[in-house]
Design an enzyme around this catalytic site. Sequence first.
Site, PDB file in Angstrom:
ATOM      1  CD  GLN A   1      59.521  65.178  81.293  1.00 49.41           C
ATOM      2  OE1 GLN A   1      60.684  65.242  81.660  1.00 49.41           O
ATOM      3  NE2 GLN A   1      59.167  64.750  80.111  1.00 49.41           N
TER       4      GLN A   1
ATOM      5  NE  ARG B   1      66.098  66.380  91.021  1.00 46.88           N
ATOM      6  CZ  ARG B   1      66.674  67.456  91.530  1.00 46.88           C
ATOM      7  NH1 ARG B   1      67.214  67.400  92.726  1.00 46.88           N
ATOM      8  NH2 ARG B   1      66.699  68.583  90.865  1.00 46.88           N
TER       9      ARG B   1
ATOM     10  CD  GLU C   1      61.355  69.187  84.809  1.00 48.12           C
ATOM     11  OE1 GLU C   1      60.429  68.595  84.248  1.00 48.12           O
ATOM     12  OE2 GLU C   1      62.116  68.665  85.625  1.00 48.12           O
TER      13      GLU C   1
ATOM     14  N   GLY D   1      63.434  74.817  53.217  1.00 46.18           N
ATOM     15  CA  GLY D   1      64.623  74.089  53.647  1.00 46.18           C
ATOM     16  C   GLY D   1      64.176  72.801  54.310  1.00 46.18           C
ATOM     17  CB  ALA D   2      64.444  69.497  53.583  1.00 44.01           C
TER      18      ALA D   2
ATOM     19  CB  CYS E   1      67.768  61.965  83.055  1.00 38.77           C
ATOM     20  SG  CYS E   1      66.483  63.158  82.785  1.00 38.77           S
TER      21      CYS E   1
END
Lengths: 444, 274
Positions: free
Chosen positions: A117, A52, A115, A190-191, A50
């Site tokens: 991946q 390169r 990263e 909180g949701a 995504c």
Amino acid sequence: MNLLLVGLNHTTAPVAVRERLAFSEAKLVTALQQLLAAGCVSEAIILSTCNRVEVIAIPRCPIAEAVEAVTLFLCDVHDLPRGHIHHYLYVYQAGAAVRHVLRVASSLDSMIVGESQILGQVKRAYAVATAAGTVGRNLHRLFERAFTVAKRVRTETGIGAHTISLGSVSVELARKVFDHLTDKVLLLIGAGEMAELAAKCFFEAGVTSLFVANRTLAHAQNLANCFHGGGRVLGLDELPRRLHEVDIVAASTGATTYHITRSMAQVALERRRYRPLLFFDLSVPRTIAPDISALDNVFVFDLDDLQQVIAANQRERQREAERAEAIVEAETVAFLATIDQPDIGPTVAALRERLTDICEAEFERHRKRLGELTPEQETAIRHYLLAGIINKVLHPLILGLREAAKQGSEQVDLRRAFVLDTVTTEPLRAETTEAPAGIRRQHQ
Amino acid sequence: MTTLLLVAIACYAFGAIYAIAALWQARPPYWFRLALWLMVIGFSVHTASMVVRGWETSRCPLLTYQEVCAFLGWAMAAYFLGAYVWYRSQALAAFAMPMVFLFTFVAWLLPTPGDTAAVLKFYGRTASLLTLHAVLFVFAYAAFAVLFVTALLYLVQERQLKRKQFGSLWFRLPSLDTCDSIGAKALVVGFVLLTLGILTGIIGSRQLNGVYWHGDPLEFLSLATWLIYFCVVHYRLTAGWRGRRAAWLGVIGFAIVVMSLVGIGWFNGFHAIS
């Protein structure tokens, strides 16, 4: 090695361009074969992620023509007008291209440096190109080296060790307190979207038990149902009574008053016998009283604190990236030093084959003269005597070829290789041989 | 013994340097592996040196001040290696190695006394009981050293978490839970051994010269040590004391342990040894 790399990445092209140039894996094989059929390159690999799109190729025509051919190929395959992508592309040749491939595989060229991946994606691109039959000796050597370098970078530097997103940093902090999160209970106050993101990260990290506290119970129920095993729903008024049951609290609401006060935390702490309690306040204005961090075994992190951890992690990654760059640089130089040498592999294989054929033929020719042989004797002759002779003859030749390859030639100095000018036969003995002692004496 | 001890000390010293360097800078993993191997080799040589000493003197090498320090360094190395095998904490090993080095090095600096037969003769029938008393104490002190290191790690990490200051050490420290858990186990082991050590001491003393208490400074220090660790155990079990307070008590307790160790050599009295 005449290497060419043409491509674009997140720093040179906007996503609108990248998405138009991306290759789906299904299209990749045909595209690679189409590129080779054009005749300007002899080997090619396409790396399409995504961030390169890069074509790594061994050109068989002048570089300028090869660059033009690859660019045209990229336009034609994606039905883009020619000349449309020129100013987004970068072109690397020879050493620069090698360096770039090693940097990409080691995740030094990624949007998020370190990263993990990208290495998988590079491996996949290599596998697809190999299956398509567009990888030859050169790209094979380059990519094998790239995988080794990427692994080295990952093990020798801490480049991928430090997380830099809000959710994963919260998990990292929780692990600094609790070690294992599997038996820990998470409370979301909180949701909203932020709470949902936090919950996702904690669930991925192994948390299995969840409470959701919200003013509107229906929203809390919706969020609780999203997670595997389901969470339990609490009203905000139940918090003081139930706080001691949870280990980690992530609050993200729009309230203007504190949901958790110091006295509530104090009571909860006593009830849980001072086991640590961790709060993440993801709301602005804050909904967890900041003064509770003065209590022992209570840790509170607001958005600024988390940002601070992210900054520290980024600094650490940067430091590690500098060390990784040094590794990549050294590996590039080492690779370039070996790559220009002629590959002696095929010559050695051919030599061994020829010598084996000669030995086999001679053995068969004189087989009768040897008289009756037991199977053990025949095995000994084939596997020890003949194989030993082949190895003995081949070894100095291999050394000579290797020596010559360093000077870029294939001419072996036979007198030197077989030590014909000195009395000693030491180098001949250097190679291990399994020939029996008697045979060795004859040989010498 | 001295040559072997010197080799062990060299291994510990280089091990400590490599372990700390690996911790500080996240150097290549083989730095830390090298440190661990140095520790293992140092420990093996140290063991051999004690066996040789025991063989030469035909007794447990725990009678002179030098032997006590060497034994303590050895017991600490054993405990730390065990803790590393169990918890795989690099930071624990890096903090522990300098301590092991320090105690063994001090042992090497101390003079080797000549004849110890007179002391053994004085102990007579109680010699084995009093040896057991000393062994129990040394192992208890080794456990308290582990507790001290984990307490330090806890305090450093807790301070960073509270102040939100994340230095380079931050990334390599074990979690608070891990520190607390190693410390708690070391506390139990140390406290039980210390209690048994005190009991054997009292019984041995009674057998030797008919008194339970000599009013020796070391006896007061041991009592203080026992009380401190008793408090930690007691409040941990009853009031759920853990974390920072327990860690501080672990540090204070170890300070008294060190004072006792110094005291063995410096105070005059029943426990004074040369």
